[in-house]
Scaffold this active site. Structure first.
Site, PDB file in Angstrom:
ATOM      1  N   ILE A 149      42.709  52.503  41.290  1.00  0.00           N
ATOM      2  CA  ILE A 149      44.109  51.415  41.297  1.00  0.00           C
ATOM      3  C   ILE A 149      45.014  51.606  42.031  1.00  0.00           C
ATOM      4  CG2 ILE A 149      45.785  51.290  39.340  1.00  0.00           C
ATOM      5  CD1 ILE A 149      43.890  52.034  37.164  1.00  0.00           C
TER       6      ILE A 149
ATOM      7  N   ASP B   6      50.055  66.388  49.137  1.00  0.00           N
ATOM      8  CA  ASP B   6      49.575  66.437  47.684  1.00  0.00           C
ATOM      9  C   ASP B   6      50.796  66.353  46.701  1.00  0.00           C
ATOM     10  OD1 ASP B   6      49.239  67.608  44.946  1.00  0.00           O
ATOM     11  OD2 ASP B   6      47.785  69.029  45.794  1.00  0.00           O
TER      12      ASP B   6
ATOM     13  N   SER C   8      51.523  54.713  33.970  1.00  0.00           N
ATOM     14  CA  SER C   8      51.440  55.533  32.725  1.00  0.00           C
ATOM     15  C   SER C   8      50.125  55.407  32.216  1.00  0.00           C
ATOM     16  CB  SER C   8      52.468  54.857  31.805  1.00  0.00           C
ATOM     17  OG  SER C   8      52.417  55.628  30.476  1.00  0.00           O
TER      18      SER C   8
ATOM     19  N   LYS D  40      51.476  61.569  30.676  1.00  0.00           N
ATOM     20  CA  LYS D  40      51.992  60.311  30.765  1.00  0.00           C
ATOM     21  C   LYS D  40      53.170  60.013  29.966  1.00  0.00           C
ATOM     22  CE  LYS D  40      48.605  58.818  33.643  1.00  0.00           C
ATOM     23  NZ  LYS D  40      48.988  58.545  34.897  1.00  0.00           N
TER      24      LYS D  40
ATOM     25  N   ILE E 178      40.061  50.112  33.627  1.00  0.00           N
ATOM     26  CA  ILE E 178      39.785  49.551  34.996  1.00  0.00           C
ATOM     27  C   ILE E 178      38.348  50.083  35.582  1.00  0.00           C
ATOM     28  CG2 ILE E 178      40.720  49.098  37.163  1.00  0.00           C
ATOM     29  CD1 ILE E 178      42.628  48.039  34.697  1.00  0.00           C
TER      30      ILE E 178
END
Ligand code: COA
Length: 279
Positions: free
Chosen positions: A26, A71, A148, A166, A195
């Protein structure tokens, strides 16, 4: 499906967008969306190989690209990555806090360190990025987009760690909207649904579970990374200049009926290990 070609190709010309975890999935889709509309892009992640491939892809679109191995749990590395992007592109106008970790684990089988790993990557990592990006965002009167998930507002089986992380991200998003509005910085989040083709789907919906999920989504399909890129572009664009402190749910309606439909699917994906113990 979103079609970014409907928008002016120079919508973000002269702007720089920094995406954590931007080497794949994403987050790379979001970076691609902004690159298509003229933005320069900074991305960070843990794997140099992935970042180099993403850079080549984004440069092919015509974007200036800055990559950094970092990271998000390591504040200093993130600060260095943002400084590099500022030097190689310009001060960031939009920060996308997308780096995340996830796996299915029932709470009683989850070690404290497993819980911590996800909270550290998702929540602490998002704070680290926002904190490290603040000075640049203040200069540009830029905006932050947090990633989120439905788990932030609906409990899901085997996702206690992700739900906590989240929900924390959405709370952080609103606190920063409140505190940083005076600097002209907007802060919003996107909650993507399932997704297709992402690491998250591979982890949460192995095998044919993904087809069952698509059938259960009110819009009867999985989302695409372009669907999420379109939402990010909207939030970062002048169209959203009075939008702050909001969560934009981009899930095809997945979360409307709650997570009950998914409980059985998750159970199947885990080989029935969530079967209720009635003893
Ligand atoms: N089930 C239960 N616990 C798990 C687990 C799983 N599938 N995977 C990891 N853990 C636990 C480990 O056992 C460890 O706890 P322990 O020390 O008590 O044994 C803890 O999580 C940390 O694991 P480690 O592999 O050292 O963490 P990491 O920092 O290298 O990796 C993860 C972080 C675990 C989130 C890893 O899955 C990851 O890197 N994910 C990034 C990609 C991703 O998840 N993308 C999807 C986003 S939606």
């Amino acid at each position: 499906m979103q079609d970014l070609a409907l928008l002016p190709s120079d919508l973000f010309a002269g702007k720089t967008v920094f995406v954590t975890g931007g080497g794949s999935g994403i987050n790379l889709g979001i970076a691609r969306g902004f690159a298509t509309l003229g933005a320069s892009v900074g991305i960070c992640g843990r794997t140099l190989d992935k970042l180099e491939k993403a850079k080549a892809e984004l440069e092919e679109i015509g974007a200036a690209v800055s990559i950094s191995v970092a990271d998000v749990r390591d504040y200093d590395a993130l600060e260095a990555a943002l400084a590099r992007t500022e030097a190689e592109c310009s001060s960031i106008d939009c920060l996308v806090c997308g780096a995340a970790g996830n796996f299915l684990a029932p709470a009683e089988a989850l070690s404290p360190n497993g819980f911590k790993a996800v909270v550290d990557i998702d929540l602490l990592g998002s704070f680290n990025a926002a904190r490290a990006g603040f000075e640049q965002l203040r200069q540009t009167r830029g905006n932050i987009i947090f990633i989120s998930a439905g788990q932030a507002f609906v409990p899901y089986y085997a996702q206690a760690h992700v739900g906590a992380a989240k929900a924390g991200i959405d709370n952080l998003m609103q606190n920063l909207a409140l505190e940083w509005g005076r600097y002209g910085i907007r802060s919003n989040s996107i909650a993507p649904g399932p997704i297709d083709g992402t690491e998250g789907m591979k982890r949460l919906a192995p095998g044919n579970v993904k087809d069952r999920i698509a059938d259960a989504v009110p819009l009867r399909r999985l989302g695409s990374v372009e669907d999420i890129a379109g939402a990010a572009v909207f939030l970062a664009s002048p169209l959203a200049s009075f939008v702050t402190g909001t969560r934009l749910v981009v899930d095809g309606g997945q979360n409307l009926p709650g997570s009950g439909l998914y409980g059985k699917m998750i159970q199947d994906a885990m080989g029935g290990s969530l079967t209720a113990d009635r003893s």
